[in-house]
Design a protein around this motif. Structure first.
Motif, PDB file in Angstrom:
ATOM      1  N   THR A  80       6.380 -15.430  11.179  1.00 37.01           N
ATOM      2  CA  THR A  80       5.158 -15.035  10.466  1.00 37.01           C
ATOM      3  C   THR A  80       4.820 -13.578  10.751  1.00 37.01           C
ATOM      4  N   ALA A  81       5.011 -13.145  11.987  1.00 38.58           N
ATOM      5  CA  ALA A  81       4.749 -11.748  12.335  1.00 38.58           C
ATOM      6  C   ALA A  81       5.653 -10.813  11.544  1.00 38.58           C
ATOM      7  N   LEU A  82       6.907 -11.199  11.350  1.00 30.79           N
ATOM      8  CA  LEU A  82       7.839 -10.377  10.574  1.00 30.79           C
ATOM      9  C   LEU A  82       7.409 -10.290   9.111  1.00 30.79           C
ATOM     10  N   VAL A  83       6.928 -11.426   8.565  1.00 36.10           N
ATOM     11  CA  VAL A  83       6.433 -11.413   7.186  1.00 36.10           C
ATOM     12  C   VAL A  83       5.256 -10.450   7.058  1.00 36.10           C
ATOM     13  N   ILE A  84       4.327 -10.534   8.006  1.00 38.12           N
ATOM     14  CA  ILE A  84       3.159  -9.636   7.982  1.00 38.12           C
ATOM     15  C   ILE A  84       3.609  -8.180   8.046  1.00 38.12           C
ATOM     16  N   PHE A  85       4.542  -7.871   8.955  1.00 38.41           N
ATOM     17  CA  PHE A  85       5.035  -6.502   9.116  1.00 38.41           C
ATOM     18  C   PHE A  85       5.625  -5.978   7.803  1.00 38.41           C
ATOM     19  N   ASN A  86       6.535  -6.750   7.207  1.00 39.61           N
ATOM     20  CA  ASN A  86       7.178  -6.308   5.972  1.00 39.61           C
ATOM     21  C   ASN A  86       6.183  -6.171   4.822  1.00 39.61           C
ATOM     22  N   TYR A  87       5.283  -7.171   4.727  1.00 36.88           N
ATOM     23  CA  TYR A  87       4.297  -7.167   3.641  1.00 36.88           C
ATOM     24  C   TYR A  87       3.417  -5.915   3.720  1.00 36.88           C
ATOM     25  N   LEU A  88       2.891  -5.632   4.913  1.00 39.70           N
ATOM     26  CA  LEU A  88       2.006  -4.473   5.064  1.00 39.70           C
ATOM     27  C   LEU A  88       2.752  -3.159   4.884  1.00 39.70           C
ATOM     28  N   LEU A  89       4.010  -3.114   5.314  1.00 41.36           N
ATOM     29  CA  LEU A  89       4.769  -1.873   5.231  1.00 41.36           C
ATOM     30  C   LEU A  89       5.186  -1.557   3.798  1.00 41.36           C
ATOM     31  N   ILE A  90       5.533  -2.619   3.025  1.00 43.48           N
ATOM     32  CA  ILE A  90       6.013  -2.394   1.657  1.00 43.48           C
ATOM     33  C   ILE A  90       4.853  -2.280   0.676  1.00 43.48           C
ATOM     34  N   TYR A  91       3.819  -3.115   0.860  1.00 45.98           N
ATOM     35  CA  TYR A  91       2.685  -3.121  -0.071  1.00 45.98           C
ATOM     36  C   TYR A  91       1.369  -2.910   0.689  1.00 45.98           C
ATOM     37  N   PRO A  92       1.185  -1.737   1.302  1.00 49.18           N
ATOM     38  CA  PRO A  92      -0.051  -1.505   2.073  1.00 49.18           C
ATOM     39  C   PRO A  92      -1.300  -1.508   1.200  1.00 49.18           C
ATOM     40  N   HIS A  93      -1.153  -1.142  -0.072  1.00 51.79           N
ATOM     41  CA  HIS A  93      -2.326  -1.064  -0.957  1.00 51.79           C
ATOM     42  C   HIS A  93      -2.791  -2.440  -1.427  1.00 51.79           C
ATOM     43  N   LYS A  94      -2.054  -3.497  -1.097  1.00 51.30           N
ATOM     44  CA  LYS A  94      -2.442  -4.851  -1.510  1.00 51.30           C
ATOM     45  C   LYS A  94      -3.672  -5.343  -0.727  1.00 51.30           C
ATOM     46  N   PHE A  95      -3.907  -4.758   0.456  1.00 48.62           N
ATOM     47  CA  PHE A  95      -4.950  -5.265   1.339  1.00 48.62           C
ATOM     48  C   PHE A  95      -5.987  -4.173   1.611  1.00 48.62           C
ATOM     49  N   ASN A  96      -7.232  -4.622   1.794  1.00 47.33           N
ATOM     50  CA  ASN A  96      -8.270  -3.680   2.208  1.00 47.33           C
ATOM     51  C   ASN A  96      -8.170  -3.422   3.711  1.00 47.33           C
ATOM     52  N   ARG A  97      -9.002  -2.546   4.183  1.00 51.92           N
ATOM     53  CA  ARG A  97      -8.908  -2.117   5.581  1.00 51.92           C
ATOM     54  C   ARG A  97      -9.093  -3.283   6.555  1.00 51.92           C
ATOM     55  N   SER A  98     -10.140  -4.098   6.328  1.00 50.85           N
ATOM     56  CA  SER A  98     -10.420  -5.194   7.265  1.00 50.85           C
ATOM     57  C   SER A  98      -9.295  -6.223   7.268  1.00 50.85           C
ATOM     58  N   LYS A  99      -8.714  -6.495   6.089  1.00 50.82           N
ATOM     59  CA  LYS A  99      -7.628  -7.467   6.013  1.00 50.82           C
ATOM     60  C   LYS A  99      -6.383  -6.942   6.723  1.00 50.82           C
ATOM     61  N   LYS A 100      -6.110  -5.626   6.566  1.00 46.73           N
ATOM     62  CA  LYS A 100      -4.968  -5.032   7.269  1.00 46.73           C
ATOM     63  C   LYS A 100      -5.141  -5.173   8.780  1.00 46.73           C
ATOM     64  N   GLU A 101      -6.359  -4.869   9.260  1.00 40.18           N
ATOM     65  CA  GLU A 101      -6.608  -4.964  10.691  1.00 40.18           C
ATOM     66  C   GLU A 101      -6.476  -6.398  11.189  1.00 40.18           C
ATOM     67  N   GLU A 102      -6.963  -7.355  10.378  1.00 45.80           N
ATOM     68  CA  GLU A 102      -6.871  -8.765  10.750  1.00 45.80           C
ATOM     69  C   GLU A 102      -5.414  -9.215  10.855  1.00 45.80           C
ATOM     70  N   LEU A 103      -4.598  -8.854   9.837  1.00 43.14           N
ATOM     71  CA  LEU A 103      -3.187  -9.260   9.833  1.00 43.14           C
ATOM     72  C   LEU A 103      -2.411  -8.567  10.953  1.00 43.14           C
ATOM     73  N   THR A 104      -2.719  -7.293  11.171  1.00 42.74           N
ATOM     74  CA  THR A 104      -2.027  -6.558  12.230  1.00 42.74           C
ATOM     75  C   THR A 104      -2.332  -7.174  13.589  1.00 42.74           C
ATOM     76  N   GLU A 105      -3.589  -7.533  13.819  1.00 42.77           N
ATOM     77  CA  GLU A 105      -3.974  -8.161  15.082  1.00 42.77           C
ATOM     78  C   GLU A 105      -3.265  -9.502  15.272  1.00 42.77           C
ATOM     79  N   LYS A 106      -3.164 -10.265  14.178  1.00 47.76           N
ATOM     80  CA  LYS A 106      -2.482 -11.560  14.257  1.00 47.76           C
ATOM     81  C   LYS A 106      -1.006 -11.378  14.611  1.00 47.76           C
TER      82      LYS A 106
END
Length: 633
Positions: free
Chosen positions: A159-185
């Motif tokens: 799951t951590a790898l999915v989060i990493f790839n998702y945020l790295l490839i499509y960073p604009h898909k998430f707002n700031r708070s969601k990015k921080e939440e996923l990164t923390e997870k």
């Protein structure tokens, strides 16, 4: 950038490149010592996976061998892993259509296996390929599915790898708070599994968040420290990604420093023979120098880029593998293997059917001869029994009342004999069915003989001392009683249902108790209209057992209730199909139950049905719960 996306796919799949050659050599030596076939397939798949950085052709070779052996062994997990490796081969080669085909096949195979972690991995791989192809909508859909499923599995390192790839490839898909939440997870998962490589990847995400939140200096510093750690751990793919990202961040304000990062990344790519990285970085440097008007430097990188393409072409020519042709032939081979396996199974099935058919014909022929002889004897016995009954009727007028009683009770077993003997005349009965029917006929005949013996009594009284008690298997006893009267219920299209009975032994006179059950069930059939339902059930009481017979028939009027158990009761009525009453059945039943020191009663609502209860008290020894073979009988 395609190179960046591809590296994201592979960073966590295998170990750092520095140890791959040694790891491959060790695995290849271990193949000679492996005797278990499925373990052999697993090691072949591991070699195939480790080879992808060195030589895609070797990845294909070992993946193909593993797939072939796994298919022959019907080893589903090995087949799925090999199919996933083939997807990686075509992904490396840049053939997105074939990569998607094999990734999708692997996904379907993992789904059948219920391998949640690998399902998430293949969904992520499919998403990255769609991202390479520019099909963002499909890529996002598969990333969402991978993230949703990854949040549900217990082993959530993927799951951590999915989060990493998702945020790295499509960073604009998430707002700031969601990015921080996923990164923390993802960070918590990396800490949970003590994965230093994943921790560095999460640091890269944190740096990106800082830069996006206008904390550029902190973000650049975190990228630099992450790069240093990645180089110490010899994580060259991650290191090159960070170098390129640093170059992109410095390019606007410090182009010279940006070029240093690009050049450094190119040096690693050329040193490690990462040609795909080298080609993309050379192309980037060529475009930069061309835009600056530095044609000499642009020419240098164009030459290096040309040399890389020539080297790749030479490797492709040397490998002499047409990957698209292989994919087509692979599909044809699978179809042929499936067809051959199906034909083999059908051949064995046909042989088995022929053998069973011959055996069935022999058994049927023998059983038919036996059944005919048995039928003749049973028919003769039945006629003799009818003659005896008629003689008893005319022999003595003093027994008129007794004759009515025995006619009432004999109708059930004699009807059973008649129905069963009719069934035995059919020629398509199995040996087991014929034996069961003959046993039922035998038991019905015994019941008839015992009833006739009761005629020798001068009254209807049944004394406890005259009962011939023995231990009875209650479940089997109830099945026999229901089976003997099923034909009567069928005449009125009724359902005679035996509920799940208590598995136990009781102490009682089986013939007398059978008369009681026959009377109660026969009454239920008589006073229930066509299509009705009659249920026979049992339940344990604190000091005995309760047997109940329930119908949804006419019910008993309140004015009839008081005299219902009297001999020749005036409460008797004609049945729903015109059946004539005798007024003796319930009286006889009560006498028998009283002799057992039991109790019989009923509950009824006129127009809705009646439920009779028979309580038999506990005796010593009594009501032993059946275990072992009796319970499973």
């Amino acid at each position: 950038m395609k190179v960046q996306i591809l590296s994201i796919l592979m960073i966590f799949v295998v170990r750092p490149a520095c140890g791959q050659v040694e790891k491959i050599a060790k695995l290849q030596k271990s193949l000679l010592l492996i005797q278990d076939s499925t373990q052999y397939v697993d090691v072949m798949n591991q070699i195939s996976m480790h080879f992808y950085e060195q030589n895609a052709d070797s990845t294909l070779y070992y993946g193909l061998r593993a797939r072939e052996i796994a298919f022959r062994l019907h080893y589903a997990k090995g087949l799925a892993d090999a199919t996933n490796n083939l997807g990686i081969v075509f992904d490396i080669k840049g053939n997105t259509q074939l990569a998607l085909r094999y990734y999708n096949d692997a996904y379907n195979q993992y789904t059948v296996l219920g391998d949640s972690s690998n399902i998430v991995q293949t969904l992520m791989n499919i998403a990255t390929v769609y991202g390479i192809s520019g099909k963002d909508q499909k890529a996002l859909a598969n990333f969402d599915r991978a993230l949703t499923l990854g949040n549900q599995i217990s082993h959530d390192s993927i799951t951590a790898l999915v989060i990493f790839n998702y945020l790295l490839i499509y960073p604009h898909k998430f707002n700031r708070s969601k990015k921080e939440e996923l990164t923390e997870k993802a960070s918590k998962i990396a800490i949970k599994y003590h994965d230093p490589r994943l921790k560095l990847a999460i640091q890269q995400l944190r740096a990106d968040l800082l830069i996006a939140n206008k904390e550029r200096v902190k973000g650049i510093q975190l990228l630099d420290s992450t790069l240093a750690s990645a180089m110490d751990m010899k994580l060259y793919y991650l290191s090159m990604d960070i170098m390129i990202e640093l170059g992109d961040n410095y390019f606007a304000e410090a182009p010279a420093k940006a070029l240093q990062y690009y050049t450094r990344a190119l040096g690693i790519a050329e040193e490690k023979s990462y040609r795909m990285y080298a080609k993309d970085i050379c192309l980037k440097l060529y475009d930069i120098y061309l835009a600056k008007g530095d044609n000499a430097s642009a020419f240098i990188y164009s030459q290096r880029l040309l040399r890389l393409y020539e080297e790749q072409a030479g490797i492709d020519r040397f490998s002499s593998i047409d990957y698209i042709e292989y994919a087509v032939k692979d599909q044809q081979l699978i179809s042929q293997q499936v067809e051959a396996e199906y034909s083999t199974k059908m051949l064995w099935l046909a042989l088995a059917v022929c053998f069973l058919t011959i055996l069935s014909i022999i058994f049927l022929w023998r059983n038919t001869r036996l059944t005919r002889k048995t039928n003749e004897v049973l028919t003769l016995q039945f006629r003799q029994l009818e003659s005896t009954t008629e003689a008893l009727e005319s022999s003595n007028q003093n027994y008129a009342k007794l004759i009515k009683m025995v006619a009432h009770d004999l109708r059930n077993p004699i009807g059973g004999i008649h129905a069963l003997s009719t069934l035995l005349q059919e020629e398509n009965l199995s040996a087991e069915e014929s034996s069961e029917f003959m046993q039922l006929i035998h038991e019905s005949s015994n019941s008839c003989l015992n009833l006739i013996g009761d005629l020798l009594q001068t009254d209807f009284d049944f004394k406890e001392s005259e009962l011939q008690k023995e231990q009875i298997n209650l479940s089997g006893f109830l099945r026999q009683a229901v089976a003997l009267l099923t034909f009567r219920a069928n005449e009125k299209n009724q359902q005679l249902i035996l509920g799940e009975s208590v598995q136990m032994l009781i102490t009682a006179d089986p013939d007398k108790l059978l008369r009681v059950l026959n009377n109660l069930i026969a009454n239920a059939i008589k006073f229930t209209p066509e299509g009705g339902i009659i249920e026979v059930n049992t339940e344990l009481a604190s000091d005995g057992i309760v047997i109940s017979v329930k119908d949804n028939g006419l019910g008993i009027p309140k004015e009839y209730a008081a005299k219902l158990f009297d001999p020749f009761t005036p409460s008797k009525r004609t049945g729903t199909a015109g059946e004539q009453p005798f007024g003796l059945g319930l009286y006889i039943s009560k006498q028998i139950i009283d002799a057992h020191r039991g109790r019989i009663w009923f509950e009824s609502e006129e127009g809705k049905g009646t439920k009779f209860f028979v309580f038999l008290p506990e005796e010593k020894p009594f009501a032993t719960q059946l275990k072992g073979d009796l319970k499973t009988a």
